[in-house]
Design a protein around this motif. Structure first.
Motif, mmCIF file in Angstrom:
data_model
loop_
_atom_site.group_PDB
_atom_site.id
_atom_site.type_symbol
_atom_site.label_atom_id
_atom_site.label_comp_id
_atom_site.label_asym_id
_atom_site.label_seq_id
_atom_site.Cartn_x
_atom_site.Cartn_y
_atom_site.Cartn_z
ATOM 1 N N VAL A 93 -15.064 -65.540 -6.206
ATOM 2 C CA VAL A 93 -13.812 -65.300 -6.930
ATOM 3 C C VAL A 93 -14.033 -65.445 -8.432
ATOM 4 C CG1 VAL A 93 -11.419 -66.018 -7.218
ATOM 5 C CG2 VAL A 93 -12.492 -66.117 -4.950
ATOM 6 N N GLN A 97 -9.651 -62.640 -10.497
ATOM 7 C CA GLN A 97 -9.279 -62.564 -9.088
ATOM 8 C C GLN A 97 -8.652 -63.861 -8.573
ATOM 9 O OE1 GLN A 97 -13.256 -61.840 -7.815
ATOM 10 N NE2 GLN A 97 -13.125 -59.614 -8.009
ATOM 11 N N ALA A 101 -6.494 -64.580 -5.186
ATOM 12 C CA ALA A 101 -7.057 -65.420 -4.132
ATOM 13 C C ALA A 101 -6.054 -66.475 -3.680
ATOM 14 C CB ALA A 101 -8.348 -66.081 -4.612
#
Length: 556
Positions: A93, A97, A101
């Motif tokens: 991640v 992102q 997530a």
């Protein structure tokens, strides 16, 4: 003998939200996730060793959200149907992102399924700041667990065992503990796990760590200053395993392959596989400008199958390079380095950063014209100087309490997230759009193709596809070209929390028209490029073309 228990491990590489609020998803990806491939291989190794005992079966599920939709109901239902035991790992991640997530994690956590998030954002924050940042602490408070560092040397075993016994720690922190890569499980992804890519690409790393001190870089703080490497045997295992899914194109993700002390043995092994077994290999590598000085390096790369190379140009402005401690690039070497590669049929990609404090619109555009005129770069892709968590730039800005955009979704290297002394918000955003327009003019694209043909390269389709993607990625989708895939996918119900869900009567016609328009535009642009290429290719005096950028090579 009783029935075996089942423990599911769901590995998800999340995407990020686009400007329209929908996750960035595609029918096919440009490159698959190296992090997901590494973690999947480690989990498969744990499964084969039956780390939870002989009567517990690990079932592995790898999902790259960039080309697969996450169905919480299906995944939760799958776990419940087989006994209700499992865990979710958000893999690789990055900062942009992280919010996605967390949004993906909540429905699993609400059903009592443990979720752990790892990757460069978590690792970068914990490597450079004094404890969790606000968004990391919020995730912990919501019942999400974190993993910092690298998962080799069976560190993943600990996480799986703790998840199985219900004893997951809030944070697994392996920062500063750098595992050996030699003999580590070969990175691998099944097609169902997100390896369905344009040109059947696969990705893997052969080394980690960097001795340089670039202030914008996160690698030196997350992966360390000391380099570690896989062996030639490891490389052969990677190639053979990925051949099972008919992979032919490989992207070696090391930020500088030339720094790998085993480069000669690695390339010789690939050369042997090509020659002795006829294994077709097409390689893309990343390296620095000075790699051409290593005797035999470029020639061996080409023999091993390298036909595309990413080179960190970053800037041609000495003040800009000094600003970020990038002293290992020497401007006078640029053309020599690029020409050394252009003596072979290799497509050159160069990254260029805009947003240094000493720059303004005029200086940036002037530098781009210099590059077009004097350097034989094929594809130039631009990034905005961004203080990514884990970099010295970010650490310094946190310490000095300088403003940074709180929306981590924007930290994708194509958005302005800080203030600039010479550029207003609009000027900075307009400049990023303008640099693509200025570099990929009709005349300069023709120049790129004429240089390619004059130097004897046969990379017609590769060059055309790359020009198409890199010249239109940001202008069409508002994202960095490396995020672009084939045909954008949107799901109406997956819009970012806080953004209004669109009416079906509005969403679906707009979605259909946008896809039709994008596909049609890309088709006609590709046909136009192809016609231009073929007119140059068939010209009787095509090998006589020369300009300032390639004159030295043409004369030789």
């Amino acid at each position: 003998m009783g029935a075996h228990a089942v423990f599911h491990i769901i590995m998800i590489r999340p995407t990020r939200y686009g400007q329209d609020g929908y996750p960035l998803q595609w029918r096919k990806l440009l490159f698959p996730s190296c992090s997901l491939a590494c973690i999947y291989a480690l989990a498969e190794d744990a499964r084969q060793r039956r780390i939870l005992g002989p009567r517990v079966d690990l079932q592995l599920h790898a999902i790259d959200e960039a080309n697969q939709r996450i169905s919480h109901s299906k995944l939760i239902g799958m776990i419940e149907k087989s006994g209700g035991r499992g865990m979710v790992m958000m893999v690789g991640v990055q900062t942009n992102q992280f919010f996605r997530a967390v949004d993906l994690a909540h429905p699993f956590v609400d059903q009592g399924i443990p979720v752990i998030i790892g990757g460069f954002h978590v690792s970068g924050v914990l490597a450079t700041l004094d404890g969790p940042s606000q968004e990391l602490q919020s995730a912990i408070d919501a019942g999400i667990h974190l993993f910092a560092g690298e998962a080799e040397e069976r560190r993943l075993d600990e996480v799986i065992r703790d998840a199985y016994t219900g004893k997951l720690k809030n944070i697994y922190n392996y920062i500063g503990q750098f595992p050996s890569l030699k003999g580590a499980p070969a990175p691998f992804l099944p097609v169902a796990g997100g390896a369905d890519t344009i040109n059947w690409y696969t990705t893997f790393d052969l080394g980690r760590g960097c001795p340089n001190g670039c202030s914008f870089c996160t690698v030196i703080n997350v992966n360390g200053r000391k380099s570690r490497y896989r062996s030639a045997d490891d490389l052969e295992a990677i190639v053979r395993k990925n051949r099972l899914r008919k992979a032919q194109s490989y992207f070696i993700t090391d930020d500088n392959f030339a720094r790998n002390r085993n480069w000669q043995a690695l390339l010789d092994r690939l050369i042997l596989l090509r020659k002795a077994e006829g294994i077709d290999l097409r390689l893309t590598i990343q390296t620095d400008m000075s790699s051409y000085k290593i005797p035999g390096f470029i020639e061996r790369c080409v023999r091993a199958g390298v036909d595309q190379v990413f080179i960190g140009l970053e800037s041609i402005n000495p003040k800009s390079l000094a600003e970020v401690n990038k002293t290992h690039n020497r401007i006078q070497d640029y053309r020599r380095s690029l020409l050394a590669w252009k003596r072979y049929p290799v497509v050159i990609y160069a990254g260029y950063i805009i947003g240094f404090r000493n720059e303004n619109r005029e200086s940036v555009l002037s530098d781009i014209e210099t590059i077009k005129r004097e350097l034989p770069v094929d594809i130039l892709h631009f990034t905005i100087l961004t203080p990514l968590p884990g970099s010295q730039d970010h650490k310094d800005m946190v310490a000095s309490k300088d403003w940074m955009d709180p929306d981590l979704n924007k930290y994708a290297l194509c958005n302005r997230v800080t203030r600039h002394p010479e550029l207003s918000v609009k000027q900075w955003e307009d400049l990023y759009q303008e640099v693509y327009t200025r570099y990929y003019t009709k005349d300069h694209v023709k120049t790129i193709l004429r240089r390619m043909v004059a130097l004897g390269s046969n990379k017609k389709l590769t060059t055309i596809k790359s020009i198409l993607i890199y010249s239109n990625g940001y202008r069409t989708y508002g994202i960095h070209p490396l995020e672009v895939g084939y045909r954008r996918v949107r799901h109406r119900r997956d819009r970012r929390p806080g953004m209004k869900r669109e009416n079906p009567l509005v969403f679906y016609p707009k979605y259909f028209i946008a896809n039709l328009w994008d596909t049609t535009c890309f088709y006609f642009k590709s046909m136009q490029l192809y016609r231009t290429m073929m007119s140059i290719w068939k010209h009787p005096k095509r090998f006589e073309y020369s300009d300032m950028a390639i004159a030295e090579t043409v004369q030789k």
